[in-house]
Enzyme design. Structure first.
Site, PDB file in Angstrom:
ATOM      1  N   HIS A  66      34.503  43.136   9.233  1.00  0.00           N
ATOM      2  CA  HIS A  66      34.730  43.884   7.998  1.00  0.00           C
ATOM      3  C   HIS A  66      34.716  45.370   8.308  1.00  0.00           C
ATOM      4  O   HIS A  66      33.934  45.844   9.133  1.00  0.00           O
ATOM      5  CB  HIS A  66      33.668  43.555   6.948  1.00  0.00           C
ATOM      6  CG  HIS A  66      32.280  43.518   7.470  1.00  0.00           C
ATOM      7  ND1 HIS A  66      31.782  42.438   8.166  1.00  0.00           N
ATOM      8  CD2 HIS A  66      31.277  44.427   7.417  1.00  0.00           C
ATOM      9  CE1 HIS A  66      30.527  42.687   8.510  1.00  0.00           C
ATOM     10  NE2 HIS A  66      30.202  43.883   8.086  1.00  0.00           N
ATOM     11  N   HIS A 113      33.900  48.873   6.664  1.00  0.00           N
ATOM     12  CA  HIS A 113      33.251  49.569   5.551  1.00  0.00           C
ATOM     13  C   HIS A 113      34.082  50.802   5.215  1.00  0.00           C
ATOM     14  O   HIS A 113      34.425  51.582   6.105  1.00  0.00           O
ATOM     15  CB  HIS A 113      31.847  50.050   5.936  1.00  0.00           C
ATOM     16  CG  HIS A 113      30.862  48.966   6.237  1.00  0.00           C
ATOM     17  ND1 HIS A 113      29.938  48.518   5.326  1.00  0.00           N
ATOM     18  CD2 HIS A 113      30.634  48.250   7.356  1.00  0.00           C
ATOM     19  CE1 HIS A 113      29.171  47.585   5.871  1.00  0.00           C
ATOM     20  NE2 HIS A 113      29.575  47.401   7.110  1.00  0.00           N
TER      21      HIS A 113
HETATM   22  P1  AMP Z   1      27.271  44.721   8.384  1.00  0.00           P
HETATM   23  O1  AMP Z   1      25.846  45.172   8.559  1.00  0.00           O
HETATM   24  O2  AMP Z   1      28.267  45.684   8.950  1.00  0.00           O
HETATM   25  O3  AMP Z   1      27.496  43.292   8.852  1.00  0.00           O
HETATM   26  O4  AMP Z   1      27.535  44.770   6.824  1.00  0.00           O
HETATM   27  C1  AMP Z   1      27.471  43.678   5.972  1.00  0.00           C
HETATM   28  C2  AMP Z   1      27.647  44.215   4.593  1.00  0.00           C
HETATM   29  O5  AMP Z   1      27.954  43.139   3.722  1.00  0.00           O
HETATM   30  C3  AMP Z   1      26.402  44.907   4.021  1.00  0.00           C
HETATM   31  O6  AMP Z   1      26.718  46.254   3.666  1.00  0.00           O
HETATM   32  C4  AMP Z   1      26.048  44.050   2.814  1.00  0.00           C
HETATM   33  O7  AMP Z   1      25.540  44.817   1.732  1.00  0.00           O
HETATM   34  C5  AMP Z   1      27.382  43.403   2.477  1.00  0.00           C
HETATM   35  N1  AMP Z   1      27.320  42.132   1.769  1.00  0.00           N
HETATM   36  C6  AMP Z   1      26.603  41.025   2.111  1.00  0.00           C
HETATM   37  N2  AMP Z   1      26.808  40.025   1.233  1.00  0.00           N
HETATM   38  C7  AMP Z   1      27.684  40.508   0.310  1.00  0.00           C
HETATM   39  C8  AMP Z   1      28.289  39.956  -0.865  1.00  0.00           C
HETATM   40  N3  AMP Z   1      28.035  38.708  -1.277  1.00  0.00           N
HETATM   41  N4  AMP Z   1      29.139  40.748  -1.577  1.00  0.00           N
HETATM   42  C9  AMP Z   1      29.397  42.011  -1.179  1.00  0.00           C
HETATM   43  N5  AMP Z   1      28.870  42.575  -0.083  1.00  0.00           N
HETATM   44  C10 AMP Z   1      28.009  41.849   0.646  1.00  0.00           C
END
Ligand code: AMP
Length: 116
Positions: A101, A103
């Site tokens: 993903h 950001h």
């Molecule tokens: P990372 O640390 O780069 O893997 O980021 C994962 C991101 O996914 C974090 O910023 C979380 O807040 C976000 N996240 C996890 N579950 C969900 C969800 N169900 N809907 C939206 N964002 C999410």
């Protein structure tokens, strides 16, 4: 075969999420725990666990992630002031969800913000 994450369920709209964009290659939705006034995640519809797993066949989806980031930044009104795109990889990168993903963060000066 990589294990699905919650993001696959979001792509298939099996669980609620604030989806802001979706097409044949990518889906974008608002982060559930926003670290900036605008914080969205742009993901490929195909499950690719980490940046280490990206293959040449994925280049169209990877490119689409950037054009969607640009479009969303414009729509959010943060394009001119600026924003930050971050992709975390594996443990040292602070990756929590193993479906790659991007950001998209903006809406305030981000300073030395690191995500992880
Ligand atoms: P990372 O640390 O780069 O893997 O980021 C994962 C991101 O996914 C974090 O910023 C979380 O807040 C976000 N996240 C996890 N579950 C969900 C969800 N169900 N809907 C939206 N964002 C999410």
């Amino acid at each position: 075969m990589a294990e699905e994450t919650i993001f696959s369920k979001i792509i298939r709209r099996e669980i609620p999420a604030d989806i802001v964009y979706q097409d044949d290659l990518v889906t974008a939705f608002r982060d559930i725990n926003p670290r900036a006034p605008s914080h969205m995640l742009i993901i490929p519809n195909k499950l690719i666990p980490t940046v280490n797993d990206i293959e040449a066949d994925d280049e169209a989806a990877m490119g689409r992630m950037f054009t969607v980031a640009r479009k969303l930044a414009e729509e959010e009104g943060i394009a001119e002031n600026g924003y930050r795109l971050i992709m975390n990889c594996n443990n040292h990168g602070g990756q929590e969800v193993y479906h790659i993903h991007m950001h998209l963060l903006g809406g305030r000066p981000l300073g030395p913000l690191l995500l992880g």
